[in-house]
Enzyme design. Structure first.
Site, PDB file in Angstrom:
ATOM      1  N   THR A 187       0.793  -1.003   0.057  1.00 31.36           N
ATOM      2  CA  THR A 187      -0.009   0.160  -0.219  1.00 31.36           C
ATOM      3  C   THR A 187       0.938   1.231   0.171  1.00 31.36           C
ATOM      4  OG1 THR A 187      -1.636  -1.256   1.234  1.00 31.36           O
ATOM      5  CG2 THR A 187      -1.725   1.096   1.520  1.00 31.36           C
ATOM      6  N   THR A 407      -6.613  -7.422  14.027  1.00 31.17           N
ATOM      7  CA  THR A 407      -6.859  -7.745  15.315  1.00 31.17           C
ATOM      8  C   THR A 407      -6.030  -7.017  16.440  1.00 31.17           C
ATOM      9  OG1 THR A 407      -5.632  -9.814  15.417  1.00 31.17           O
ATOM     10  CG2 THR A 407      -7.749  -9.732  14.774  1.00 31.17           C
TER      11      THR A 407
END
Length: 407
Positions: A187, A407
């Site tokens: 990214t 998470t």
């Protein structure tokens, strides 16, 4: 290149430019304000495209950008119609605060894919960022930090270039990227501003040339993002036109290339979990495209990247990666060498294997592979094509970071 001078301060070296950055937990917002700038961009080639990419592509049809909104923590991708509505909401927020037309504001996002934008949190951070706009080095650094996700350090670069006519202009940029980095941009977000005068269509041409030898030549993990954006703006504050008889000044192009390569290499060095930096240089390829295929294949190879992490000079993984890259290759004449900052050793010379066990070649190779910077030099002996690609090793920490990302 003595016509390029490195500068400190990032975006602060550009006149008529204000930037800022703010964070709240994992969410960050950077604002870049460069009024009435001609602009263009290159984007991800992923078929899954984030809402801000779609939105900004439409804004760029006008060829003018006055501000850029960038957020981290949420990619606003695979979010349907709501994703575009969230883009509109955030752009309107910036438009009202800065009194800038909404159709001159670009937007970009990075973070988790497939989750709706936490618009209340992002809006809150956006207002904080807007209140901190400034033109000092610390403002540029704050903007670079605010767009970080798994990055371990902010990435910025600024240069001054002396044009062929003796006049000088400046270019500065920030970028983010640590994981989901692959050829075809990946990214990564990058924002570049110059004080030169240059039309939007010429920015597009120059940026594509620069991206092809920089952002499109780095690999961290082989995954290509849905949000990749490299946006460049020219605010003309210097009053100096870098076009001459319809041609872009060659020194300006070289300086843009230099800046983009610097930012790209910083992303490769900051690969998720990385402990070593890899550079792959290929020369003597049959064509330029073959050289690019070979160099990118080397730094994309999970086997070779793992070998670099372990300090193993397993040159078989190098030649294997070249072999499946799709380029023309004659194993009987190829030369393979590895180097660090102080030594270089041939492992294979014109097809002859030198690095057998218990040889000085292999001993030197093993020492080189312990270095923080490992360079692979390949001579295909087939033509004059050459290219360089950059990457990093593949480590335990890369798996840990991405196993726990949401998470």
């Amino acid at each position: 290149m003595d016509f390029i001078k490195d500068l400190d301060g990032g975006f602060s070296v550009i006149e008529n430019l204000k930037v800022s950055g703010a964070r709240e937990g994992k969410y960050g917002v950077s604002i870049i304000v460069s009024p009435n700038s001609t602009a263009s961009a290159v984007f991800t080639s992923n078929k899954v495209v984030a809402a801000p990419v779609k939105y900004t592509k439409n804004v760029l049809k006008k060829g003018i950008i006055s501000a850029v909104f960038v957020n981290s923590g949420n990619a606003n991708c695979f979010t349907g119609e709501q994703g575009i509505k969230d883009c509109e909401t955030l752009v309107e927020l910036v438009s009202k605060d800065l009194k800038v037309p909404a159709d001159e504001i670009a937007i970009s996002s990075t973070g988790v894919i497939g989750r709706e934008m936490p618009i209340d949190i992002i809006s809150k951070v956006a207002y904080e960022s807007l209140s901190k706009l400034g033109d000092k080095p610390e403002n540029s650094l704050a903007a670079a930090k605010a767009i970080m996700t798994t990055d371990t350090f902010p990435k910025e670069c600024a240069v001054e270039v002396t044009l062929n006519n003796g006049e000088t202009v400046r270019i500065a940029g920030i970028t983010k990227g640590s994981g989901m980095i692959a050829p075809n941009m990946g990214t990564m977000l990058s924002f570049i501003v110059t004080d030169a005068v240059i039309p939007a269509d010429e920015i597009n041409k120059a940026l594509k040339k620069a991206a092809n030898i920089s952002f499109n030549m780095i690999v961290v993990d082989g995954d290509e993002s849905t949000n990749d954006t490299c946006l460049m703006m020219a605010n003309g504050a210097s009053g100096i036109d870098v076009m001459n008889d319809g041609e872009l000044d060659s020194n300006f192009q070289e300086a843009l290339n230099y800046l983009c390569i610097d930012l790209a290499k910083k992303m490769a060095r900051d690969g998720e979990g990385a402990t070593k930096f890899i550079e792959a240089n290929v020369c003597g390829a049959k064509t330029l495209e073959d050289a690019r295929l070979a160099s990118k294949s080397i730094i994309s190879s999970s086997l070779f990247k793992s070998a670099v992490f372990g300090g193993d000079p397993n040159w078989g993984r190098i030649v294997s990666a070249i072999g499946y890259s799709g380029c023309d290759l004659n194993p009987d004449i190829v030369t393979i060498a590895i180097a660090d900052d102080v030594d270089e050793v041939d492992l294979v010379k014109n097809g002859e294997i030198l690095a057998f066990e218990d040889t000085p070649y292999l001993e030197r190779a093993e020492k080189i592979m312990q270095s923080k910077n490992v360079t692979v030099n390949i001579d295909m002996n087939l033509g004059d094509g050459e290219a360089t690609a950059w990457g990093c090793d593949l480590t335990y920490d890369y798996v840990k970071i991405n196993a726990e990302y949401t998470t």
